[in-house]
Design an enzyme around this catalytic site. Structure first.
Site, mmCIF file in Angstrom:
data_model
loop_
_atom_site.group_PDB
_atom_site.id
_atom_site.type_symbol
_atom_site.label_atom_id
_atom_site.label_comp_id
_atom_site.label_asym_id
_atom_site.label_seq_id
_atom_site.Cartn_x
_atom_site.Cartn_y
_atom_site.Cartn_z
ATOM 1 N N SER A 228 0.800 -1.224 0.000
ATOM 2 C CA SER A 228 0.000 0.000 0.000
ATOM 3 C C SER A 228 0.833 1.274 0.000
ATOM 4 O O SER A 228 1.886 1.353 0.643
ATOM 5 C CB SER A 228 -0.878 -0.010 1.261
ATOM 6 O OG SER A 228 -1.417 1.263 1.491
ATOM 7 N N GLU B 179 0.108 3.689 1.623
ATOM 8 C CA GLU B 179 0.101 4.144 3.018
ATOM 9 C C GLU B 179 1.481 3.917 3.658
ATOM 10 O O GLU B 179 1.867 4.610 4.593
ATOM 11 C CB GLU B 179 -1.005 3.379 3.772
ATOM 12 C CG GLU B 179 -1.263 3.794 5.195
ATOM 13 C CD GLU B 179 -1.918 5.169 5.392
ATOM 14 O OE1 GLU B 179 -2.433 5.744 4.423
ATOM 15 O OE2 GLU B 179 -1.870 5.657 6.534
ATOM 16 N N TYR C 60 -1.638 0.190 10.627
ATOM 17 C CA TYR C 60 -1.917 -0.477 9.345
ATOM 18 C C TYR C 60 -0.701 -0.382 8.426
ATOM 19 O O TYR C 60 -0.268 -1.383 7.839
ATOM 20 C CB TYR C 60 -3.132 0.180 8.682
ATOM 21 C CG TYR C 60 -3.332 -0.210 7.231
ATOM 22 C CD1 TYR C 60 -3.945 -1.406 6.877
ATOM 23 C CD2 TYR C 60 -2.895 0.635 6.192
ATOM 24 C CE1 TYR C 60 -4.125 -1.769 5.536
ATOM 25 C CE2 TYR C 60 -3.063 0.282 4.860
ATOM 26 C CZ TYR C 60 -3.675 -0.920 4.540
ATOM 27 O OH TYR C 60 -3.835 -1.274 3.210
#
Ligand code: NAP
Ligand code: GDD
Length: 343
Positions: A131, A133, A154
């Site tokens: 990801s 992120e 996460y």
């Protein structure tokens, strides 16, 4: 030869689009689903095949990323050509509330899978859903050489999985790829991610069923693409001669505010009359700006996104408006987004 794929997270947004894509390519698709007390296969309902159908190509198996033994059984029994590990506790805000669980599933779950491949000796290719992120506050634009500076449980869990995937590729010669995907959305997006939360609320507001929408940080910027485009990139990575890691993105960034502008303008409304800020949706640490540089995948795999920001917003608004209208007319179980929108 018919190819076989095993997909975790098949009931999620990406899992359902990937399943459609692979079935169209004549794959036999096996998906791992969690046992739940209510049905969780809504996004797959239109693809469901009765177990008695002779030419069945879609098979669902119970399993969980917390259950290493079952993952090994499934890899061994299905002997897939390709594995797509899409399952995760995928909500960034929720990961601050459930950091340990997020680590168990989103991080260790990947190791359980990689070990299942190693132990079963399956000759399979592995795709890991990494990801953007993971870049956190790394300066934009971000590409495969940018530093990772995760800013949520996460993101930290995804980063662990990213490195485990790279490690198993180097240590055990497993064909393992990381797709570093920037945000991608669709009418099937989970209802608590910001884009879908906005388009669902907008549909209700437009039909006079709701008058407020509570959101958090409107300044955050994301590189938003269309999920249907992105699953093709996942597949392309596993069709190459050599495994590698790729950023998948549009190269454009927009703030949450700009998403609101585009969506509400399209519906002929002014969002400022409806949106209120609720601090519960702020994150303890935020990722301010994500912009992907997808030059590598474009050059090496020839992939580029087909749907741009404006079109994405509009197709999501159209789909939720149609859904809400149908619901008002009593079609509560009429759930396939293909019935509402032709992307
Ligand atoms: P999603 O809609 O939230 O789907 C997540 C899937 O994981 C669901 O099928 C869910 O099953 C399953 N799952 C959750 N916990 C599990 C467990 N313990 N065992 C087995 N399955 C479990 O996510 P998505 O948007 O499709 O994203 C797919 C993957 O890409 C995720 O790993 C996500 O973190 C990653 N990713 C997404 C984006 C994006 O913008 N969408 C960008 C980069 C990376 P249930 O249906 O039973 O809940
Ligand atoms: N969810 C949510 N809800 N986000 C809000 C809200 C709200 O009410 N208000 C503002 N936001 C802001 C968040 O603070 C964030 O900056 C941005 O909207 C996007 O939030 P999400 O849609 O929840 O997505 P995300 O960027 O945190 O994570 C998604 O993309 C990642 C890839 O970059 C998820 O799909 C992750 O699984 C994925 O890895």
């Amino acid at each position: 030869m018919v190819k076989t794929a095993l997909i975790t997270g098949i009931t999620g947004q990406d899992g359902s689009y990937l399943t459609e894509f692979l079935l169209q390519k004549d794959y036999e698709v096996h998906g791992i689903i969690r046992r739940a007390s209510t049905f969780n296969t809504e996004r797959l309902d239109h693809l469901y095949m009765d177990p008695h159908e002779e030419k069945r190509k879609l098979f669902l198996h119970y399993g969980d990323l917390s259950d290493a033994g079952q993952l090994t059984n499934l890899v061994y029994n299905t002997q897939p050509d390709e594995i797509y590990n899409l399952a995760a506790q995928s909500h960034v805000r929720v990961s601050f509330d459930l950091p340990e669980y997020t680590g168990d599933i989103t991080a260790l779950g990947t190791t359980r899978f990689l070990e299942a491949i190693r132990k079963s000796g399956a000759d399979t290719k592995f795709y890991q859903a990494s990801s953007s992120e993971m870049f956190g506050d790394s300066p934009p634009p971000q590409n495969e050489n940018s530093s990772f500076r995760p800013r949520s449980p996460y993101a930290a869990a995804k980063l662990y999985s990213y490195w485990m995937t790279a490690n198993y590729r180097e240590a055990y010669n497993i064909f393992a790829c990381n797709g570093i995907l920037f945000n991608h959305e669709s009418p099937r997006r989970g209802e608590t991610f910001v884009t879908r939360k906005i388009t669902m609320a907008l549909a209700k507001i437009k039909l006079g069923l709701q008058d407020k929408l509570y959101l958090g940080n409107l300044e955050a910027k994301r590189d938003w693409g269309y999920a249907r485009d992105y699953v093709e990139a996942m597949w392309l990575m596993l069709q190459q001669d050599e495994p590698d890691d790729y950023v998948i993105a549009t190269g454009e960034t927009h703030s949450v505010k700009e998403f609101l502008d585009e969506a509400f303008d399209y519906a002929g409304l002014d969002w400022q009359e409806y949106v209120e800020i609720d601090s519960r949706y702020f994150r303890p640490t935020e990722v301010d700006v994500l912009i992907g540089d997808a030059g590598k995948v474009r050059k090496k795999l020839g992939w580029k996104p087909k749907v741009g920001f404006k079109e994405l917003v509009r197709l999501m608004v159209d789909a939720d408006l149609k859904k809400e209208e149908l619901r008002q007319h009593g079609y509560a179980n009429h759930k396939r987004d293909e019935d509402y929108v032709v992307p």
